[in-house]
Scaffold this motif. Structure first.
Motif, PDB file in Angstrom:
ATOM      1  N   THR A 186     150.139 -47.957  49.115  1.00  0.00           N
ATOM      2  CA  THR A 186     148.864 -47.795  48.418  1.00  0.00           C
ATOM      3  C   THR A 186     149.107 -47.337  46.979  1.00  0.00           C
ATOM      4  OG1 THR A 186     148.691 -45.548  49.236  1.00  0.00           O
ATOM      5  CG2 THR A 186     147.485 -47.236  50.457  1.00  0.00           C
ATOM      6  N   ASP A 217     143.162 -53.427  47.078  1.00  0.00           N
ATOM      7  CA  ASP A 217     142.795 -54.046  48.363  1.00  0.00           C
ATOM      8  C   ASP A 217     143.552 -55.348  48.630  1.00  0.00           C
ATOM      9  OD1 ASP A 217     141.510 -55.709  46.609  1.00  0.00           O
ATOM     10  OD2 ASP A 217     139.473 -55.162  47.224  1.00  0.00           O
ATOM     11  N   ARG A 218     144.376 -55.776  47.701  1.00  0.00           N
ATOM     12  CA  ARG A 218     145.214 -56.955  47.947  1.00  0.00           C
ATOM     13  C   ARG A 218     146.482 -56.482  48.669  1.00  0.00           C
ATOM     14  NH1 ARG A 218     145.955 -61.451  43.185  1.00  0.00           N
ATOM     15  NH2 ARG A 218     147.643 -62.591  44.194  1.00  0.00           N
ATOM     16  N   ARG A 219     146.297 -56.075  49.906  1.00  0.00           N
ATOM     17  CA  ARG A 219     147.351 -55.408  50.675  1.00  0.00           C
ATOM     18  C   ARG A 219     148.614 -56.270  50.815  1.00  0.00           C
ATOM     19  NH1 ARG A 219     145.892 -50.360  53.210  1.00  0.00           N
ATOM     20  NH2 ARG A 219     144.730 -49.531  51.461  1.00  0.00           N
TER      21      ARG A 219
END
Ligand code: FAD
Length: 247
Positions: A41, A72-74
């Motif tokens: 993260t 959020d683009r994991r």
């Protein structure tokens, strides 16, 4: 109650693979990295430090790159690089082929949005300094508490322009957002704004309410604008955040 603490500095070594590369503009390349760690993260604005080679004493040569993608683009990290003639990091990335592995530490850095803004926010970027600024501005635009969000981007000429669709999407994200692009040396037919970003930002200052400034890119712009803002009463520690890419 469950608390999540997010480290702003991490020295752990991570691995990634190059997923893809594409040219965005003159000497400006996008590199998409697969981090092999979907749980990694970060906050918009943070950077990674990539091992791009070793020196004569076999010490690692490190280069910092801001993360240009939203958190959020994991599992993926996007970097936008200005390809610098003769640059060590530039040569390393230029040689990378899809599937090649690279090592990095981070994400780290304190150039992130305040947890809450008391008023308006001004993002000022030159060149690839837009890389951390776009995800930061997207984050701010999604918050109700932030006032106006002004993004001022300075480039040299038309061939440097990229992310037009992304910036139009940011503009549409909220009526509080205004994006302006300035070219310092445009062609004669350029219909847009001309010159450096410093002057127009200073002109805007009297109309801003309790502004917070985020300045990113070349050292000269950052230092000039910071000094000019301070000379007009803007508080350096409370109201100005900076990230210098090169002197
Ligand atoms: C926190 C942080 C985040 C950064 N994020 C990014 C990023 O997202 N994208 C990015 O492109 N760079 C970024 N940089 C700059 C990056 O780390 C490198 O310094 C830069 O890419 C040049 O590295 P190099 O090894 O290719 O060239 P070097 O071998 O280090 O330098 C070669 C010469 O080019 C000059 N130079 C360096 N950068 C530029 C430039 N952009 N334009 C013109 N001349 C330059 C240097 O002053 C030097 O004289 C960041 C720097 C920091 C400190």
């Amino acid at each position: 109650m469950h608390f999540i603490t997010l480290p702003l500095v991490s020295s752990r070594i991570h691995h990634a693979r190059l997923l893809s590369r594409r040219t965005l503009a003159r000497r400006t390349e996008e590199f998409v990295l697969g981090t092999e760690e979907p749980e990694l993260t970060f906050r918009p604005g943070q950077f990674i430090s990539v091992a791009v080679g070793t020196d004569a004493q076999a010490n690692p040569i490190l280069r910092s790159y801001s993360i240009a993608s939203p958190p959020d683009r994991r599992g993926e990290i996007v970097l936008i690089l200005r390809m610098v003639e003769g640059g060590v990091g530039t040569a390393f990335f230029d040689r990378l082929q899809p599937g090649d592995r690279l090592r990095f530490t981070g994400p780290m850095g304190f150039f992130v949005n305040e947890l809450a803004h008391p008023g308006d926010v001004v993002y000022a970027a030159t060149g690839t300094g837009i890389a951390p600024i776009l995800p930061m501005a997207q984050e701010a635009a999604a918050r109700a508490e932030t006032g106006r969000i002004l993004l001022e981007w300075g480039l040299r000429d038309e061939q440097d322009i990229f992310w037009q669709r992304e910036l139009e999407a940011l503009q549409r994200q909220s009526p509080r957002v205004r994006v302006r692009l300035f070219l310092s040396r445009p062609s004669a037919g350029w219909p847009g704004l001309r010159g450096h970003i410093t002057g127009p930002i200073l002109e805007e200052l009297p109309r801003l309410s309790q502004p917070t400034f985020y300045l990113c890119g070349n050292g000269r712009m950052v230092e000039e604008l910071k000094a000019a803002l301070q000379a007009r009463g803007v508080h350096r520690k409370r109201q100005i955040r900076t990230e210098v890419f090169f002197d």
